[in-house]
Design an enzyme around this catalytic site. Structure first.
Site, PDB file in Angstrom:
ATOM      1  N   LYS A   1      -0.485 -19.326  21.600  1.00 22.80           N
ATOM      2  CA  LYS A   1      -0.329 -18.539  20.362  1.00 22.80           C
ATOM      3  C   LYS A   1       1.150 -18.379  20.054  1.00 22.80           C
ATOM      4  O   LYS A   1       2.005 -18.532  20.943  1.00 22.80           O
ATOM      5  CB  LYS A   1      -0.973 -17.151  20.492  1.00 22.80           C
ATOM      6  CG  LYS A   1      -0.463 -16.258  21.647  1.00 22.80           C
ATOM      7  CD  LYS A   1       0.769 -15.440  21.402  1.00 22.80           C
ATOM      8  CE  LYS A   1       1.139 -14.544  22.579  1.00 22.80           C
ATOM      9  NZ  LYS A   1       2.491 -14.007  22.541  1.00 22.80           N
TER      10      LYS A   1
ATOM     11  N   PRO B   1       4.103 -24.096  29.122  1.00 19.37           N
ATOM     12  CA  PRO B   1       4.887 -23.406  30.153  1.00 19.37           C
ATOM     13  C   PRO B   1       4.643 -21.890  30.161  1.00 19.37           C
ATOM     14  O   PRO B   1       4.530 -21.270  29.102  1.00 19.37           O
ATOM     15  CB  PRO B   1       6.339 -23.739  29.781  1.00 19.37           C
ATOM     16  CG  PRO B   1       6.303 -24.197  28.360  1.00 19.37           C
ATOM     17  CD  PRO B   1       4.938 -24.723  28.089  1.00 19.37           C
TER      18      PRO B   1
ATOM     19  N   GLY C   1       5.592 -17.868  30.960  1.00 18.53           N
ATOM     20  CA  GLY C   1       6.808 -17.053  30.785  1.00 18.53           C
ATOM     21  C   GLY C   1       7.592 -17.433  29.544  1.00 18.53           C
ATOM     22  O   GLY C   1       8.808 -17.296  29.491  1.00 18.53           O
TER      23      GLY C   1
ATOM     24  N   GLY D   1       6.166 -16.582  26.266  1.00 16.95           N
ATOM     25  CA  GLY D   1       5.670 -15.792  25.125  1.00 16.95           C
ATOM     26  C   GLY D   1       4.637 -16.532  24.298  1.00 16.95           C
ATOM     27  O   GLY D   1       4.306 -16.123  23.189  1.00 16.95           O
ATOM     28  N   LEU D   2       4.100 -17.628  24.856  1.00 22.70           N
ATOM     29  CA  LEU D   2       3.076 -18.384  24.124  1.00 22.70           C
ATOM     30  C   LEU D   2       1.667 -18.020  24.610  1.00 22.70           C
ATOM     31  O   LEU D   2       0.680 -18.603  24.141  1.00 22.70           O
ATOM     32  CB  LEU D   2       3.325 -19.901  24.278  1.00 22.70           C
ATOM     33  CG  LEU D   2       4.649 -20.397  23.686  1.00 22.70           C
ATOM     34  CD1 LEU D   2       4.878 -21.875  24.028  1.00 22.70           C
ATOM     35  CD2 LEU D   2       4.681 -20.219  22.166  1.00 22.70           C
ATOM     36  N   GLY D   3       1.603 -17.075  25.538  1.00 23.48           N
ATOM     37  CA  GLY D   3       0.312 -16.495  25.939  1.00 23.48           C
ATOM     38  C   GLY D   3      -0.584 -17.381  26.781  1.00 23.48           C
ATOM     39  O   GLY D   3      -1.787 -17.146  26.863  1.00 23.48           O
TER      40      GLY D   3
ATOM     41  N   SER E   1      -2.791 -15.731  29.561  1.00 14.91           N
ATOM     42  CA  SER E   1      -3.843 -14.899  28.950  1.00 14.91           C
ATOM     43  C   SER E   1      -4.926 -15.784  28.349  1.00 14.91           C
ATOM     44  O   SER E   1      -6.121 -15.485  28.464  1.00 14.91           O
ATOM     45  CB  SER E   1      -3.258 -14.020  27.838  1.00 14.91           C
ATOM     46  OG  SER E   1      -2.231 -13.217  28.346  1.00 14.91           O
ATOM     47  N   SER E   2      -4.500 -16.866  27.712  1.00 15.02           N
ATOM     48  CA  SER E   2      -5.463 -17.775  27.094  1.00 15.02           C
ATOM     49  C   SER E   2      -6.310 -18.465  28.165  1.00 15.02           C
ATOM     50  O   SER E   2      -7.518 -18.635  27.998  1.00 15.02           O
ATOM     51  CB  SER E   2      -4.721 -18.810  26.247  1.00 15.02           C
ATOM     52  OG  SER E   2      -5.622 -19.608  25.537  1.00 15.02           O
TER      53      SER E   2
ATOM     54  N   ASP F   1      -3.099  -9.233  26.222  1.00 10.48           N
ATOM     55  CA  ASP F   1      -3.268 -10.304  25.229  1.00 10.48           C
ATOM     56  C   ASP F   1      -4.575 -11.076  25.396  1.00 10.48           C
ATOM     57  O   ASP F   1      -4.903 -11.915  24.558  1.00 10.48           O
ATOM     58  CB  ASP F   1      -2.116 -11.334  25.352  1.00 10.48           C
ATOM     59  CG  ASP F   1      -0.827 -10.830  24.745  1.00 10.48           C
ATOM     60  OD1 ASP F   1      -0.850  -9.753  24.118  1.00 10.48           O
ATOM     61  OD2 ASP F   1       0.196 -11.521  24.904  1.00 10.48           O
TER      62      ASP F   1
HETATM   63  O1  C5P Z   1      -0.968  -6.299  29.921  1.00 13.15           O
HETATM   64  P1  C5P Z   1      -0.075  -7.241  30.649  1.00 13.15           P
HETATM   65  O2  C5P Z   1      -0.372  -7.288  32.120  1.00 13.15           O
HETATM   66  O3  C5P Z   1      -0.018  -8.589  30.043  1.00 13.15           O
HETATM   67  O4  C5P Z   1       1.403  -6.660  30.507  1.00 13.15           O
HETATM   68  C1  C5P Z   1       2.487  -7.041  31.304  1.00 13.15           C
HETATM   69  C2  C5P Z   1       3.507  -5.924  31.322  1.00 13.15           C
HETATM   70  O5  C5P Z   1       4.132  -5.795  30.038  1.00 13.15           O
HETATM   71  C3  C5P Z   1       2.907  -4.573  31.603  1.00 13.15           C
HETATM   72  O6  C5P Z   1       2.927  -4.277  32.970  1.00 13.15           O
HETATM   73  C4  C5P Z   1       3.820  -3.624  30.864  1.00 13.15           C
HETATM   74  O7  C5P Z   1       4.935  -3.332  31.666  1.00 13.15           O
HETATM   75  C5  C5P Z   1       4.309  -4.440  29.699  1.00 13.15           C
HETATM   76  N1  C5P Z   1       3.585  -4.139  28.440  1.00 13.15           N
HETATM   77  C6  C5P Z   1       3.906  -2.996  27.727  1.00 13.15           C
HETATM   78  N2  C5P Z   1       3.258  -2.738  26.560  1.00 13.15           N
HETATM   79  C7  C5P Z   1       2.335  -3.600  26.081  1.00 13.15           C
HETATM   80  C8  C5P Z   1       2.010  -4.767  26.791  1.00 13.15           C
HETATM   81  C9  C5P Z   1       2.661  -5.012  27.973  1.00 13.15           C
HETATM   82  O8  C5P Z   1       4.763  -2.201  28.134  1.00 13.15           O
HETATM   83  N3  C5P Z   1       1.741  -3.337  24.914  1.00 13.15           N
END
Ligand code: C5P
Length: 300
Positions: free
Chosen positions: A21, A106, A108, A110-112, A115-116, A148
């Site tokens: 994404k 890749p 890390g 920001g392309l998700g 999560s995908s 995500d």
């Molecule tokens: O939800 P996820 O595990 O992907 O988030 C990774 C980290 O990013 C969380 O531990 C949190 O520190 C931060 N985060 C946040 N607010 C969000 C999403 C993520 O602070 N809305």
């Protein structure tokens, strides 16, 4: 440009595509008592995929193998592994699994992609186990896996709020082409959020503009703003990304937006054959060692 189908079956095995994404906008409303940040983000799936290959096995074990051009862990720290465990437990399925993840996107950046991959695992296992759960019914599992993950059960274009897990699908299509540049740098989302300094005035101004455009379904104008409130924090941690963005903007003659918490950035275009874009790609590769890719909006 056609998106490929998400599922394909070969004998007893199932292949699932997990699209990446980009964030067309990302606003932060503030920090929540639970430590997460309250966000408002418009996300769009693109036609760049990781591939997941699932085979049922007789032994009650879970085996994950990762291959492909990008690295991902084989063990329990991979969200695919966690998604399998959660799904098998919840659905009380007793079969074992051999999962092969071909990592094309890749991590890390920001392309998700992680999560995908997790969402694709839930969707794939739901088919493989014949449990017939709807995306709505899979949402609670997706929320446990990451902020995500729910978006990837739905989409392809949505406004996501809360910590990112509340999905409001945007129904009118927004066809786009984008040049995505992936620096050779993995950014920690957690660190970018930790390093973030909230600016309530900026949030107020941007959310007013963006909500007005959303009400009119003007996603094109919304994307042109290139609002990403995590950008300052990301660039403070990785100043080389700011230099890359400036060069990318200079070469493409377009606004360049950071996706999510970075490191990937993109510009939207009308015609991929534009000579300026070709030149931009080779210069960024030469000067920054960055790979780039032409992508389109995904249709599912
Ligand atoms: O939800 P996820 O595990 O992907 O988030 C990774 C980290 O990013 C969380 O531990 C949190 O520190 C931060 N985060 C946040 N607010 C969000 C999403 C993520 O602070 N809305």
């Amino acid at each position: 440009m056609q998106s490929e189908e998400q599922f394909s079956i070969t004998g007893d095995a199932l292949t699932v595509r997990a699209p990446a994404k980009i964030n067309l906008s990302l606003l932060i409303a503030g920090k929540r008592p639970d430590g997460y940040h309250e966000i408002q983000t418009v996300m769009a799936k693109i036609n760049w995929y990781d591939l997941l290959f699932f085979e049922k096995t007789a032994e009650n074990t879970l085996q994950l193998r990762c291959n492909g051009p990008c690295w991902a862990p084989d063990g329990e720290e991979n969200l695919v592994h966690k998604a399998c465990r959660i799904f098998l437990q919840q659905s009380k399925s007793s079969f074992g699994l051999k999962v092969t993840l071909t990592k094309n996107i890749p991590a890390g950046t920001g392309l998700g992609s992680a999560s995908s991959d997790a969402a694709a695992t839930l969707l794939g296992l739901n088919r493989l186990a014949g449990t017939g759960l709807t995306s709505q019914q899979l949402l609670p599992l997706a929320r446990q896996l990451g902020s995500d993950v729910p978006f990837f059960l739905t989409g392809p274009l949505a406004m996501c709020t809360g910590r990112g897990e509340k999905i409001n699908q945007i129904t009118p299509k927004f066809p786009f082409g984008a040049l995505v540049v992936t620096p050779n740098l993995s950014v920690s989302t957690k660190k970018v959020y930790e390093n973030y300094t909230h600016n309530q005035d900026l949030y107020g101004t941007l959310s007013k503009k963006i909500n007005t455009l959303l009400e009119k379904n003007s996603i094109d104008s919304l994307a042109k703003i290139c609002a990403n409130m995590l950008q300052t924090s990301c660039f403070r941690l990785h100043p080389e990304l700011k230099a890359l963005q400036e060069r990318f903007e200079g070469l493409s003659g377009r606004k360049v937006c950071l996706s999510g918490s970075g490191s990937a950035m993109y510009c939207l275009f009308q015609d991929e054959r534009e000579p300026r874009l070709e030149d931009c790609r080779s210069r960024l590769k030469e000067e920054f060692g960055c790979e780039s890719r032409v992508v389109y909006n995904n249709s599912w």
